[in-house]
Scaffold this motif. Structure first.
Motif, PDB file in Angstrom:
ATOM      1  N   HIS A   1      82.521  59.496 119.036  1.00 47.13           N
ATOM      2  CA  HIS A   1      83.073  58.152 118.855  1.00 47.13           C
ATOM      3  C   HIS A   1      81.967  57.124 118.670  1.00 47.13           C
ATOM      4  O   HIS A   1      82.123  56.154 117.915  1.00 47.13           O
ATOM      5  N   ARG A   2      80.851  57.318 119.346  1.00 50.20           N
ATOM      6  CA  ARG A   2      79.750  56.356 119.267  1.00 50.20           C
ATOM      7  C   ARG A   2      78.734  56.706 118.185  1.00 50.20           C
ATOM      8  O   ARG A   2      77.772  55.968 117.980  1.00 50.20           O
ATOM      9  N   THR A   3      78.952  57.833 117.509  1.00 51.07           N
ATOM     10  CA  THR A   3      78.013  58.239 116.459  1.00 51.07           C
ATOM     11  C   THR A   3      78.149  57.314 115.253  1.00 51.07           C
ATOM     12  O   THR A   3      79.248  57.007 114.808  1.00 51.07           O
ATOM     13  N   ARG A   4      77.058  56.884 114.735  1.00 47.98           N
ATOM     14  CA  ARG A   4      77.034  56.011 113.558  1.00 47.98           C
ATOM     15  C   ARG A   4      76.198  56.671 112.459  1.00 47.98           C
ATOM     16  O   ARG A   4      74.981  56.777 112.592  1.00 47.98           O
ATOM     17  N   HIS A   5      76.866  57.122 111.414  1.00 48.23           N
ATOM     18  CA  HIS A   5      76.163  57.664 110.249  1.00 48.23           C
ATOM     19  C   HIS A   5      76.275  56.640 109.128  1.00 48.23           C
ATOM     20  O   HIS A   5      77.371  56.353 108.650  1.00 48.23           O
ATOM     21  N   ARG A   6      75.169  56.083 108.743  1.00 49.39           N
ATOM     22  CA  ARG A   6      75.157  55.113 107.641  1.00 49.39           C
ATOM     23  C   ARG A   6      74.923  55.885 106.349  1.00 49.39           C
ATOM     24  O   ARG A   6      73.792  56.235 106.015  1.00 49.39           O
ATOM     25  N   VAL A   7      75.998  56.173 105.657  1.00 50.21           N
ATOM     26  CA  VAL A   7      75.920  56.942 104.413  1.00 50.21           C
ATOM     27  C   VAL A   7      76.738  56.228 103.337  1.00 50.21           C
ATOM     28  O   VAL A   7      77.691  55.510 103.631  1.00 50.21           O
ATOM     29  N   THR A   8      76.327  56.408 102.110  1.00 51.32           N
ATOM     30  CA  THR A   8      77.066  55.893 100.962  1.00 51.32           C
ATOM     31  C   THR A   8      77.417  57.060 100.053  1.00 51.32           C
ATOM     32  O   THR A   8      76.750  58.103 100.067  1.00 51.32           O
ATOM     33  N   SER A   9      78.440  56.866  99.278  1.00 53.14           N
ATOM     34  CA  SER A   9      78.875  57.942  98.383  1.00 53.14           C
ATOM     35  C   SER A   9      79.105  57.397  96.988  1.00 53.14           C
ATOM     36  O   SER A   9      79.310  56.193  96.790  1.00 53.14           O
ATOM     37  N   GLY A  10      79.070  58.279  96.022  1.00 56.14           N
ATOM     38  CA  GLY A  10      79.374  57.937  94.635  1.00 56.14           C
ATOM     39  C   GLY A  10      80.073  59.105  93.976  1.00 56.14           C
ATOM     40  O   GLY A  10      79.962  60.258  94.413  1.00 56.14           O
ATOM     41  N   ARG A  11      80.814  58.795  92.937  1.00 52.81           N
ATOM     42  CA  ARG A  11      81.568  59.836  92.230  1.00 52.81           C
ATOM     43  C   ARG A  11      81.449  59.591  90.730  1.00 52.81           C
ATOM     44  O   ARG A  11      81.600  58.474  90.264  1.00 52.81           O
ATOM     45  N   ARG A  12      81.210  60.650  89.979  1.00 58.18           N
ATOM     46  CA  ARG A  12      81.098  60.556  88.524  1.00 58.18           C
ATOM     47  C   ARG A  12      82.056  61.549  87.880  1.00 58.18           C
ATOM     48  O   ARG A  12      82.046  62.739  88.230  1.00 58.18           O
ATOM     49  N   LEU A  13      82.865  61.065  86.943  1.00 60.08           N
ATOM     50  CA  LEU A  13      83.794  61.920  86.203  1.00 60.08           C
ATOM     51  C   LEU A  13      83.233  62.172  84.818  1.00 60.08           C
ATOM     52  O   LEU A  13      82.817  61.240  84.120  1.00 60.08           O
ATOM     53  N   THR A  14      83.240  63.421  84.403  1.00 60.74           N
ATOM     54  CA  THR A  14      82.754  63.782  83.070  1.00 60.74           C
ATOM     55  C   THR A  14      83.714  64.763  82.414  1.00 60.74           C
ATOM     56  O   THR A  14      83.744  65.944  82.787  1.00 60.74           O
ATOM     57  N   PRO A  15      84.549  64.280  81.473  1.00 61.86           N
ATOM     58  CA  PRO A  15      84.748  62.876  81.085  1.00 61.86           C
ATOM     59  C   PRO A  15      85.821  62.236  81.950  1.00 61.86           C
ATOM     60  O   PRO A  15      86.538  62.927  82.684  1.00 61.86           O
ATOM     61  N   ALA A  16      85.970  60.908  81.836  1.00 60.88           N
ATOM     62  CA  ALA A  16      86.995  60.204  82.603  1.00 60.88           C
ATOM     63  C   ALA A  16      88.364  60.312  81.942  1.00 60.88           C
ATOM     64  O   ALA A  16      89.374  60.050  82.575  1.00 60.88           O
ATOM     65  N   ARG A  17      88.380  60.669  80.669  1.00 63.69           N
ATOM     66  CA  ARG A  17      89.638  60.871  79.933  1.00 63.69           C
ATOM     67  C   ARG A  17      89.592  62.254  79.313  1.00 63.69           C
ATOM     68  O   ARG A  17      88.703  62.564  78.513  1.00 63.69           O
ATOM     69  N   VAL A  18      90.526  63.125  79.679  1.00 63.26           N
ATOM     70  CA  VAL A  18      90.493  64.517  79.241  1.00 63.26           C
ATOM     71  C   VAL A  18      91.875  64.916  78.743  1.00 63.26           C
ATOM     72  O   VAL A  18      92.894  64.383  79.209  1.00 63.26           O
TER      73      VAL A  18
END
Length: 450
Positions: free
Chosen positions: A71-88
């Protein structure tokens, strides 16, 4: 790459539900430890065994300590996502790449990632990251595939935390998601000659201004940024100020692709249904006529027009590519309408955006037509240079005798080139037949057999 910020300030993974929600994260093993500890403590009290009481307290306290620690754990992380392609296209695969970065100064422990994916795209992908050092980056990827067109959300990404003993497991979610657009399947169409398509380009191209000689030039005043090679020196000497030739503006031919989406006009559902065939054929037509240099609009029986309101057509260049994307996105999510007739489509076809007689190609995909709707469809032909109709008869698609012969004859008499669409027909071949048949140019002209 879209950046996803976790819930909480500064990209920090927090417990959104408080300590009570953390207690709900106890695993089966953790709950078993608690139950065993309580039972041992009760037995120790009844039997007067102090050693057993210590064991019971240990079994109770250990899961609670794990809960408090996570409960007290703090993970400072960021995420990103890439679609290839975004229209299929439907039936094709897209690659999803996930990027996780630890932006804190403390390394993380064991992390389990799970991306939320609709069931039509496949099972939810899960990944285990052993340890991410300070300022470290990890990248993982997976593939998704759908046989059904539509727009599907991917995410948010979930981060699952667990203690070393496996007593507690907590889930934290990032806030952002991306959208995968699955457009209808398309097929390449053969080039065919249709009336009305040669007015925009080629030997018969019409220009908005005549440029047969100097006497035909209509100059205008020089504006900052104009190319100096377009300066018209004779007009400059005549008017005493710098004059330039006007831009040549080719007249682009217009094409309207009409899709009948009435729910009452089609029977059945699924990828092999008549309606899905019509949507796929309309998408193939849109791409083909755009490649041929037309200004195109997509129209439905509800009167809605893409790319622009009020019956607007696509422009050229980059705007044409953007219009193609808009029309394909529209076809990706188009469904059955509640309308029972084609009156709104008739108004849109005959409206100001359609131009006047002799200008434009009309390509329509109709479902079942009764006498009233057949008459409306016949009237759509009046303001088009050429019109081709592909009619899908529900009876034929259900394996019953066709009921559309009389409707097809009426359309041909009105000037349409009308073809019946048998179940599972190859659209490229039907398109070729539509180009080979003589296109009617008057109300009394009749096309070839369907």
């Amino acid at each position: 790459m879209g950046a996803g910020a976790p819930r909480g300030a500064g990209g920090e993974v927090r417990d959104p539900g408080g300590l009570r929600a953390s207690l709900a994260g106890l695993t089966t093993r953790g709950r078993s430890f608690l139950a065993a500890g309580v039972a041992a403590a009760v037995c120790a009290y009844v039997l007067g065994q102090s050693q057993l009481l210590r064991v019971g307290l240990l079994l109770v306290v250990l899961p609670l300590i794990c809960v408090l620690t996570l409960h007290r754990t703090r993970h400072r992380v960021t995420s990103g996502r890439r679609l290839t392609p975004a229209r299929v296209a439907a039936g094709s695969e897209a690659r999803v790449q996930l990027r996780l970065e630890n932006v804190s100064r403390v390394p993380t422990g064991l992390l389990m990632l799970q991306d939320r994916v609709p069931y039509v795209l496949g099972p939810r992908p899960r990944f285990v990251l052993d340890r991410v050092e300070a300022a470290g980056v990890r990248e993982v990827s997976y593939r998704v595939r759908s046989d059904l067109r539509g727009r599907y959300p991917l995410g948010p990404l979930q981060l699952r935390l667990s203690d070393p003993f496996g007593l507690v497991e907590l889930t934290r979610s990032f806030s952002t998601y991306d959208t995968l657009t699955v457009v209808p399947r398309t097929v390449p169409l053969p080039p065919v000659r249709m009336t009305g398509e040669a007015n925009g380009y080629g030997d018969g191209a019409r220009r908005s201004l005549a440029l047969a000689g100097d006497d035909d030039v209509i100059p205008r005043t020089y504006r900052r940024g104009d190319d100096l090679r377009r300066v018209h020196w004779r007009s400059t000497a005549r008017y005493g100020e710098l004059m330039v030739r006007r831009e040549e503006t080719p007249q682009r031919s217009k094409a309207t692709v009409l899709l009948d989406t009435r729910g009452a006009a089609y029977e059945g559902a699924g990828p092999d249904s008549a309606f899905e065939w019509a949507v796929s054929a309309a998408a193939s037509t849109v791409l083909h006529v755009l490649e041929q240099g037309f200004s195109v609009r997509l129209l439905t029986d509800t009167g809605d027009s893409v790319p622009g309101e009020g019956g607007g057509f696509s422009a050229g260049g980059q705007e044409s590519a953007e219009a193609a994307g808009l029309m394909m996105d529209t076809l990706a999510v188009v469904g059955h309408s509640d309308g029972a007739g084609l009156s709104r489509a008739l108004e849109a076809v005959r409206g100001p955006g359609a131009g006047s007689g002799g200008d434009g190609l009309l390509i329509a995909f109709f479902g079942d037509l009764d006498d009233v709707q057949t008459e409306m469809a016949a009237r759509m032909r009046q303001r088009s240079a050429a019109a081709v109709a592909f009619v899908l008869d529900s009876a034929t698609w259900a394996g019953e005798p066709s009921r559309m012969e009389e409707r097809l004859r009426r359309l041909r008499e009105a000037g349409w080139t009308a073809l019946a669409v048998p179940p599972g027909a190859a659209f490229a071949e039907l398109w070729r037949q539509g180009g080979d048949l003589p296109l009617a140019t008057g109300a009394a002209t009749t096309g070839g057999p369907a």
